[in-house]
Design a protein around this motif. Structure first.
Motif, PDB file in Angstrom:
ATOM      1  N   LYS A   1       8.118  11.308   4.011  1.00  0.00           N
ATOM      2  CA  LYS A   1       9.180  11.564   4.177  1.00  0.00           C
ATOM      3  C   LYS A   1      10.242  10.226   4.302  1.00  0.00           C
ATOM      4  CE  LYS A   1       8.609  16.110   5.778  1.00  0.00           C
ATOM      5  NZ  LYS A   1       8.352  16.849   4.951  1.00  0.00           N
ATOM      6  N   ILE A   2       9.611   9.204   3.660  1.00  0.00           N
ATOM      7  CA  ILE A   2      10.513   7.846   3.786  1.00  0.00           C
ATOM      8  C   ILE A   2      11.794   7.886   2.632  1.00  0.00           C
ATOM      9  CG2 ILE A   2      10.465   5.308   3.085  1.00  0.00           C
ATOM     10  CD1 ILE A   2       7.308   5.565   4.111  1.00  0.00           C
ATOM     11  N   VAL A   3      11.367   8.415   1.506  1.00  0.00           N
ATOM     12  CA  VAL A   3      12.484   8.976   0.440  1.00  0.00           C
ATOM     13  C   VAL A   3      11.724   9.993  -0.328  1.00  0.00           C
ATOM     14  CG1 VAL A   3      13.568   6.516   0.104  1.00  0.00           C
ATOM     15  CG2 VAL A   3      11.306   7.229  -1.282  1.00  0.00           C
ATOM     16  N   GLY A   4      12.833  10.575  -0.843  1.00  0.00           N
ATOM     17  CA  GLY A   4      12.408  11.738  -1.955  1.00  0.00           C
ATOM     18  C   GLY A   4      12.205  11.513  -3.217  1.00  0.00           C
ATOM     19  N   GLN A   5      11.933  12.447  -4.050  1.00  0.00           N
ATOM     20  CA  GLN A   5      11.680  12.246  -5.352  1.00  0.00           C
ATOM     21  C   GLN A   5      12.731  11.772  -6.202  1.00  0.00           C
ATOM     22  OE1 GLN A   5       8.652  12.133  -7.073  1.00  0.00           O
ATOM     23  NE2 GLN A   5       9.614  11.638  -8.910  1.00  0.00           N
ATOM     24  N   SER A   6      14.145  12.315  -5.673  1.00  0.00           N
ATOM     25  CA  SER A   6      15.284  12.145  -6.525  1.00  0.00           C
ATOM     26  C   SER A   6      15.561  10.695  -6.339  1.00  0.00           C
ATOM     27  CB  SER A   6      16.244  12.905  -6.195  1.00  0.00           C
ATOM     28  OG  SER A   6      16.543  12.811  -4.865  1.00  0.00           O
ATOM     29  N   ILE A   7      15.470  10.143  -5.237  1.00  0.00           N
ATOM     30  CA  ILE A   7      15.561   8.666  -4.930  1.00  0.00           C
ATOM     31  C   ILE A   7      14.843   7.687  -5.738  1.00  0.00           C
ATOM     32  CG2 ILE A   7      15.622   6.770  -3.183  1.00  0.00           C
ATOM     33  CD1 ILE A   7      18.143   8.814  -2.910  1.00  0.00           C
ATOM     34  N   LEU A   8      13.516   7.970  -5.697  1.00  0.00           N
ATOM     35  CA  LEU A   8      12.516   7.290  -6.441  1.00  0.00           C
ATOM     36  C   LEU A   8      12.898   7.125  -7.959  1.00  0.00           C
ATOM     37  CD1 LEU A   8       9.168   8.478  -4.814  1.00  0.00           C
ATOM     38  CD2 LEU A   8      10.309   6.198  -4.674  1.00  0.00           C
ATOM     39  N   GLN A   9      13.272   8.515  -8.531  1.00  0.00           N
ATOM     40  CA  GLN A   9      13.853   8.451  -9.851  1.00  0.00           C
ATOM     41  C   GLN A   9      14.880   7.509 -10.115  1.00  0.00           C
ATOM     42  OE1 GLN A   9      11.747   9.933 -12.081  1.00  0.00           O
ATOM     43  NE2 GLN A   9      13.047   9.164 -13.902  1.00  0.00           N
ATOM     44  N   LYS A  10      15.844   7.637  -9.179  1.00  0.00           N
ATOM     45  CA  LYS A  10      16.900   6.774  -9.537  1.00  0.00           C
ATOM     46  C   LYS A  10      16.576   5.212  -9.319  1.00  0.00           C
ATOM     47  CE  LYS A  10      20.524   9.732  -7.360  1.00  0.00           C
ATOM     48  NZ  LYS A  10      21.790   9.585  -6.423  1.00  0.00           N
ATOM     49  N   LEU A  11      15.740   4.759  -8.758  1.00  0.00           N
ATOM     50  CA  LEU A  11      15.173   3.568  -8.407  1.00  0.00           C
ATOM     51  C   LEU A  11      14.649   3.133  -9.855  1.00  0.00           C
ATOM     52  CD1 LEU A  11      13.756   3.712  -4.681  1.00  0.00           C
ATOM     53  CD2 LEU A  11      15.701   2.186  -5.429  1.00  0.00           C
ATOM     54  N   ARG A  12      13.678   4.075 -10.261  1.00  0.00           N
ATOM     55  CA  ARG A  12      13.195   3.656 -11.608  1.00  0.00           C
ATOM     56  C   ARG A  12      14.251   3.614 -12.730  1.00  0.00           C
ATOM     57  NH1 ARG A  12       9.486   8.262 -10.014  1.00  0.00           N
ATOM     58  NH2 ARG A  12       7.629   7.206  -9.058  1.00  0.00           N
TER      59      ARG A  12
ATOM     60  N   ALA B   1      13.657  -2.129   6.173  1.00  0.00           N
ATOM     61  CA  ALA B   1      13.136  -1.888   7.571  1.00  0.00           C
ATOM     62  C   ALA B   1      11.473  -1.491   7.252  1.00  0.00           C
ATOM     63  CB  ALA B   1      13.811  -0.827   8.470  1.00  0.00           C
ATOM     64  N   LEU B   2      11.138  -0.915   6.734  1.00  0.00           N
ATOM     65  CA  LEU B   2       9.847  -0.606   6.297  1.00  0.00           C
ATOM     66  C   LEU B   2       8.951  -1.632   5.536  1.00  0.00           C
ATOM     67  CD1 LEU B   2       7.954   2.004   5.688  1.00  0.00           C
ATOM     68  CD2 LEU B   2       8.627   1.772   3.338  1.00  0.00           C
ATOM     69  N   LEU B   3       9.650  -2.360   4.861  1.00  0.00           N
ATOM     70  CA  LEU B   3       8.984  -3.873   4.488  1.00  0.00           C
ATOM     71  C   LEU B   3       9.184  -5.063   5.063  1.00  0.00           C
ATOM     72  CD1 LEU B   3       9.557  -2.529   0.792  1.00  0.00           C
ATOM     73  CD2 LEU B   3       7.321  -2.260   1.910  1.00  0.00           C
ATOM     74  N   ASP B   4       9.942  -4.932   6.246  1.00  0.00           N
ATOM     75  CA  ASP B   4      10.324  -6.336   6.871  1.00  0.00           C
ATOM     76  C   ASP B   4      10.867  -7.105   5.792  1.00  0.00           C
ATOM     77  OD1 ASP B   4      10.586  -7.562   8.947  1.00  0.00           O
ATOM     78  OD2 ASP B   4       8.545  -8.596   8.788  1.00  0.00           O
ATOM     79  N   CYS B   5      11.791  -6.989   5.135  1.00  0.00           N
ATOM     80  CA  CYS B   5      12.606  -7.876   4.150  1.00  0.00           C
ATOM     81  C   CYS B   5      13.886  -7.923   4.151  1.00  0.00           C
ATOM     82  CB  CYS B   5      11.766  -7.635   2.841  1.00  0.00           C
ATOM     83  SG  CYS B   5      12.244  -5.787   2.091  1.00  0.00           S
ATOM     84  N   GLN B   6      14.429  -8.620   3.037  1.00  0.00           N
ATOM     85  CA  GLN B   6      16.072  -8.507   3.024  1.00  0.00           C
ATOM     86  C   GLN B   6      16.357  -7.772   1.600  1.00  0.00           C
ATOM     87  OE1 GLN B   6      18.458  -9.896   5.016  1.00  0.00           O
ATOM     88  NE2 GLN B   6      16.721 -10.025   6.656  1.00  0.00           N
TER      89      GLN B   6
ATOM     90  N   THR C   1      23.409   2.424   0.623  1.00  0.00           N
ATOM     91  CA  THR C   1      22.873   1.374   1.388  1.00  0.00           C
ATOM     92  C   THR C   1      22.115   1.834   2.503  1.00  0.00           C
ATOM     93  OG1 THR C   1      24.907   1.637   2.833  1.00  0.00           O
ATOM     94  CG2 THR C   1      25.038  -0.138   1.077  1.00  0.00           C
ATOM     95  N   ARG C   2      22.067   3.050   3.012  1.00  0.00           N
ATOM     96  CA  ARG C   2      21.039   3.421   3.953  1.00  0.00           C
ATOM     97  C   ARG C   2      19.623   3.510   3.180  1.00  0.00           C
ATOM     98  NH1 ARG C   2      24.509   8.910   5.261  1.00  0.00           N
ATOM     99  NH2 ARG C   2      24.572   8.756   3.169  1.00  0.00           N
ATOM    100  N   THR C   3      19.502   3.753   2.136  1.00  0.00           N
ATOM    101  CA  THR C   3      18.186   3.650   1.453  1.00  0.00           C
ATOM    102  C   THR C   3      17.708   2.314   1.382  1.00  0.00           C
ATOM    103  OG1 THR C   3      18.850   5.899   0.325  1.00  0.00           O
ATOM    104  CG2 THR C   3      16.698   4.306  -0.605  1.00  0.00           C
ATOM    105  N   ILE C   4      18.488   1.509   1.042  1.00  0.00           N
ATOM    106  CA  ILE C   4      18.083  -0.085   0.989  1.00  0.00           C
ATOM    107  C   ILE C   4      17.849  -0.478   2.632  1.00  0.00           C
ATOM    108  CG2 ILE C   4      18.872  -2.322   0.639  1.00  0.00           C
ATOM    109  CD1 ILE C   4      20.916  -1.215  -1.401  1.00  0.00           C
TER     110      ILE C   4
ATOM    111  N   GLY D   1       0.978  -1.153   0.038  1.00  0.00           N
ATOM    112  CA  GLY D   1       0.077   0.074   0.210  1.00  0.00           C
ATOM    113  C   GLY D   1       0.729   1.212  -0.099  1.00  0.00           C
ATOM    114  N   TYR D   2       2.142   1.306  -0.350  1.00  0.00           N
ATOM    115  CA  TYR D   2       2.913   2.364  -0.421  1.00  0.00           C
ATOM    116  C   TYR D   2       2.871   2.863  -1.807  1.00  0.00           C
ATOM    117  CZ  TYR D   2       4.550   1.689   4.350  1.00  0.00           C
ATOM    118  OH  TYR D   2       4.582   1.556   5.647  1.00  0.00           O
ATOM    119  N   SER D   3       2.505   4.101  -2.301  1.00  0.00           N
ATOM    120  CA  SER D   3       2.325   4.786  -3.598  1.00  0.00           C
ATOM    121  C   SER D   3       3.880   5.580  -3.484  1.00  0.00           C
ATOM    122  CB  SER D   3       1.060   5.560  -3.690  1.00  0.00           C
ATOM    123  OG  SER D   3       1.091   6.670  -2.791  1.00  0.00           O
ATOM    124  N   SER D   4       4.163   6.309  -4.427  1.00  0.00           N
ATOM    125  CA  SER D   4       5.135   7.245  -4.783  1.00  0.00           C
ATOM    126  C   SER D   4       4.894   8.381  -3.901  1.00  0.00           C
ATOM    127  CB  SER D   4       5.316   7.891  -6.154  1.00  0.00           C
ATOM    128  OG  SER D   4       5.837   6.522  -6.832  1.00  0.00           O
ATOM    129  N   TYR D   5       3.766   8.915  -4.110  1.00  0.00           N
ATOM    130  CA  TYR D   5       2.978   9.977  -3.098  1.00  0.00           C
ATOM    131  C   TYR D   5       3.168   9.758  -1.592  1.00  0.00           C
ATOM    132  CZ  TYR D   5      -0.048  13.522  -1.300  1.00  0.00           C
ATOM    133  OH  TYR D   5      -0.535  14.507  -0.493  1.00  0.00           O
TER     134      TYR D   5
END
Length: 73
Positions: free
Chosen positions: A26-37, A52-57, A44-47, A16-20
């Protein structure tokens, strides 16, 4: 783009997490989302934040796909 984040976007959508929402909370900014796309380099702090947010590896949110030009070095 040797690193793909398709798994991340699928998991975000599933939980249920949209870009918006990511930007508003304030989980991540627009520039990080663009880099991911674009499969760009992220910190590694972003990873860690996403794991942590998604409880995954990390392997649950990203995948290494070698470029065809890299071949078998």
């Amino acid at each position: 783009m040797p690193i793909k984040y398709d798994k991340l976007f699928a998991l975000l959508k599933e939980k249920g997490y949209s870009s918006y929402r990511l930007r508003q909370e304030k989980i991540v900014g627009q520039s990080i989302l663009q880099k991911l796309r674009e499969g760009g380099d992220i910190d590694t702090r972003t990873i860690k934040r996403f794991c942590a947010l998604l409880d995954c590896q990390p392997g649950d949110i990203m995948e290494y796909v070698p470029d065809e030009s890299e071949g078998n070095k």
